[in-house]
Design an enzyme around this catalytic site. Structure first.
Site, PDB file in Angstrom:
ATOM      1  N   GLU A 163       0.885  -1.161   0.000  1.00 19.03           N
ATOM      2  CA  GLU A 163       0.000   0.000   0.000  1.00 19.03           C
ATOM      3  C   GLU A 163       0.925   1.214   0.000  1.00 19.03           C
ATOM      4  OE1 GLU A 163      -1.848   1.407   3.512  1.00 19.03           O
ATOM      5  OE2 GLU A 163      -3.662   1.975   2.467  1.00 19.03           O
TER       6      GLU A 163
ATOM      7  N   ASP B  17     -11.026   1.575   3.487  1.00 17.45           N
ATOM      8  CA  ASP B  17     -10.729   2.989   3.783  1.00 17.45           C
ATOM      9  C   ASP B  17     -11.472   3.926   2.844  1.00 17.45           C
ATOM     10  OD1 ASP B  17      -7.198   2.285   4.229  1.00 17.45           O
ATOM     11  OD2 ASP B  17      -8.803   2.357   5.709  1.00 17.45           O
TER      12      ASP B  17
HETATM   13  O1  ISL Z   1      -7.947   6.558   4.540  1.00 18.21           O
HETATM   14  C1  ISL Z   1      -7.144   7.068   3.817  1.00 18.21           C
HETATM   15  C2  ISL Z   1      -7.252   8.472   3.438  1.00 18.21           C
HETATM   16  O2  ISL Z   1      -7.947   8.501   2.206  1.00 18.21           O
HETATM   17  C3  ISL Z   1      -6.011   6.266   3.295  1.00 18.21           C
HETATM   18  O3  ISL Z   1      -5.084   7.118   2.672  1.00 18.21           O
HETATM   19  C4  ISL Z   1      -5.354   5.566   4.473  1.00 18.21           C
HETATM   20  O4  ISL Z   1      -5.384   6.269   5.657  1.00 18.21           O
HETATM   21  C5  ISL Z   1      -3.896   5.353   4.175  1.00 18.21           C
HETATM   22  O5  ISL Z   1      -3.815   4.844   2.878  1.00 18.21           O
HETATM   23  C6  ISL Z   1      -3.310   4.322   5.154  1.00 18.21           C
HETATM   24  O6  ISL Z   1      -4.217   3.231   5.305  1.00 18.21           O
HETATM   25  C7  ISL Z   1      -3.727   2.092   6.012  1.00 18.21           C
HETATM   26  O7  ISL Z   1      -3.042   2.478   7.212  1.00 18.21           O
HETATM   27  C8  ISL Z   1      -3.795   3.066   8.271  1.00 18.21           C
HETATM   28  C9  ISL Z   1      -5.136   2.364   8.538  1.00 18.21           C
HETATM   29  O8  ISL Z   1      -5.969   3.222   9.308  1.00 18.21           O
HETATM   30  C10 ISL Z   1      -5.855   2.037   7.232  1.00 18.21           C
HETATM   31  O9  ISL Z   1      -7.049   1.309   7.502  1.00 18.21           O
HETATM   32  C11 ISL Z   1      -4.916   1.213   6.380  1.00 18.21           C
HETATM   33  O10 ISL Z   1      -5.549   0.794   5.171  1.00 18.21           O
HETATM   34  C12 ISL Z   1      -2.926   3.011   9.503  1.00 18.21           C
HETATM   35  O11 ISL Z   1      -2.491   1.668   9.688  1.00 18.21           O
END
Ligand code: ISL
Ligand code: CA
Length: 545
Positions: free
Chosen positions: A250, A315
């Site tokens: 990601e 998300d």
């Molecule tokens: O939600 C978002 C803003 O649009 C995403 O950018 C997201 O916060 C970001 O991509 C990181 O997401 C991941 O890490 C976070 C967690 O809260 C999210 O659920 C996970 O997908 C922290 O671990």
């Protein structure tokens, strides 16, 4: 590019806490995933991505981990997890787990030790800094709070958290930390999992010297910093390359050129990535922008690396609501978006419930919402004196809870998700939109997805075909070809609520046209692809030769 199983895969994302509850506590659980595996298998997907189910105080729904090698009670226990893995493999599917190693929970024993004293051996496992002029060490803001810094009274220092206060960042400069993480990764890989989805993996390296920045609100300085590729190449050498697995990073804030540095086949880092040029930068549908992004990424990775395609996840608001039309054209629009995601270059991801056209939700009050990102933002903005109603309205479209409401299995109480009170309210439209209805309706979104997925198995053009956009400049219509060896498919999409006339370019050989799939039932292979009138949200795939 060489052929491999993960390049040909379709991935189904299971947000287990909203998937199916088997013990009536209102939370979905791993037992529930096991019970519904035949449903997932019937869809035809190859890989299941399971969101974090490790021990966690659950401030960020499992993304604040307090024990990497045990299962949180809400989800079940290690025995249930082992059975889930076995049952997934029994059905010829694979399981990838979420790897969240940029940060832990503030209740992880490592952090409890680290914060206990400045001389504790684990002090340097996290990022601690002295105050600067009596304030935060710099002006960085976090994803979920105005500053990445939280002051710790007992030792008079700040610790860094890229997300919530409850999620302190690990210090990846510390060799012990890295080795401990690699050990944990082997623990799960040696149990037989088939890979990882690596959470915000490009944030591991921080800007050298932690300098304040010009514009702290544009938080891209949190990622893609010097040192990140050395960490990932070490992770690959130490762990990843020793297993036949799939790794999807990601990676927010990344361009195709930078993206290639993470997933280039000669880079020995990761296999593929989620980038966020659409999800984070395109609040609502913008066809021209979307096409530019697709061409940009196709050219950036072509022949060297593999992209992933998604329009929603846990998300990001459900795609038919955010990017389609979830009112008068919900079915057609859900099928159009699926046609697009499953025929664009890259591994397609299905977020649970997308396959039955589930929609986003609007609850009445902030108290109906759970998402820490939304609640922190609400507090921050209201704290500035803004009108609470207006702040609430402004957060609705992008609230992460939009996609976290329980899967709608049938039209009984709580949509058949739980016999108890769900941790988050069920979307009121469950009576019309549910799995039971979808499985009984041959023209449902479900069976359309099933067909798209089966097509991928039989047609390498969907995985390996070259991509060419034939519709640059068109507002509503998106038409592109995929060509592999002597075979050419053309995908024709009218992403609009109105009819749109379209004609294929003259130079395309439309002598022998075969219809592959269409989301309107009255389309036949005899259509004249010159001067076609495309209906609202109409999608068609033809094989040209
Ligand atoms: O939600 C978002 C803003 O649009 C995403 O950018 C997201 O916060 C970001 O991509 C990181 O997401 C991941 O890490 C976070 C967690 O809260 C999210 O659920 C996970 O997908 C922290 O671990
Ligand atoms: Ca449960």
């Amino acid at each position: 590019m060489n052929k491999t199983w993960w390049k040909e895969a379709v991935v189904y994302q299971v947000y287990w806490r909203s998937f199916y509850d088997t013990n009536g506590d209102g939370y979905g659980d791993l037992e529930g995933v096991i019970e519904k595996l035949d449903y997932i298998k019937e869809l035809g997907v190859d890989v299941i991505w399971l969101n974090p189910c490790y021990e966690s105080p659950d401030f960020d729904n499992g993304y604040d981990i307090s024990d990497y090698t045990s299962i949180m009670d809400k989800a079940g226990n290690m025995e249930t997890w082992e059975r889930l893995l076995h049952e997934v493999h029994q059905r010829g599917m694979r399981l990838i787990m979420d790897l969240v190693v940029n940060h832990t929970s503030n209740q992880h024993p490592w952090f409890i030790e680290s914060r206990s004293s400045k001389s504790n051996p684990k002090r340097d496992w996290y990022i601690w800094k002295d105050p600067k002029d009596g304030k935060e060490p710099n002006n960085w803001r976090s994803y979920f709070t105005p500053s990445v810094w939280e002051f710790d009274e007992s030792t008079g220092q700040y610790y860094m958290h890229s997300f919530a206060v409850e999620q302190p960042d690990l210090n990846w400069e510390n060799e012990e930390v890295r080795q401990e993480i690699y050990k944990m990764m082997r623990f799960w890989l040696d149990k037989g999992i088939d890979g990882f989805r690596l959470d915000v993996i490009n944030l591991l390296a921080k800007l050298e010297g932690f300098p304040s920045v010009e514009n702290p609100n544009n938080i891209n300085y949190l990622g893609n910093n010097p040192g990140i590729h050395e960490y990932l190449q070490e992770m690959n050498r130490e762990v990843l390359q020793h297993y036949d697995i799939m790794t999807v990073g990601e990676i927010p804030f990344v361009t195709p050129e930078d993206g290639l540095l993470y997933v280039g086949e000669d880079r020995n880092e990761l296999h593929t990535l989620f980038h966020f040029e659409v999800a984070d930068d395109m609040p609502t549908w913008d066809m021209k922008r979307f096409k530019e992004i697709q061409t940009h990424w196709y050219e950036g990775l072509k022949g060297k690396g593999t992209n992933s395609q998604f329009l929603n996840n846990h998300d990001h608001t459900r795609q038919v609501t955010r990017y389609g039309n979830d009112q008068e054209y919900r079915i057609e629009s859900a099928k159009l978006l699926a046609t697009m995601i499953h025929t664009l270059p890259g591994i397609p991801y299905i977020y649970q419930g997308e396959e039955i056209g589930m929609t986003g939700v609007r609850f009445q009050s902030i108290d109906d919402y759970n998402d820490i990102a939304m609640k922190n933002k609400y507090k921050e903005e209201v704290g500035k004196g803004r009108d609470p109603e207006e702040v609430f309205e402004s957060l609705l479209l992008l609230s992460r809870d939009n996609s976290r409401t329980p899967i709608q299995w049938d039209d009984t109480e709580q949509a058949g998700f739980t016999s108890g009170t769900p941790w988050i309210k069920v979307n009121p439209n469950y009576k019309e939109i549910n799995v039971k209805q979808a499985l009984q309706d041959p023209s449902s979104v479900f069976y359309y997805y099933q067909k798209l997925i089966s097509l991928r198995k039989e047609n390498p053009v969907m995985t390996y075909g070259d991509y060419k956009d034939l519709s640059l400049g068109e507002e509503n219509v998106y038409v592109y070809t995929r060509t592999y060896e002597s075979e050419t498919w053309v995908v024709i999409l009218n992403h609009a609520d109105v009819e749109t006339d379209y004609s294929l370019p003259e130079n395309l050989d439309t002598q022998s046209v075969e219809l592959i799939i269409a989301n309107y039932s009255d389309v036949t292979g005899e259509d004249h692809l010159q001067n076609t009138t495309l209906r609202p949200h109409e999608a068609r795939i033809y094989k040209l030769n």
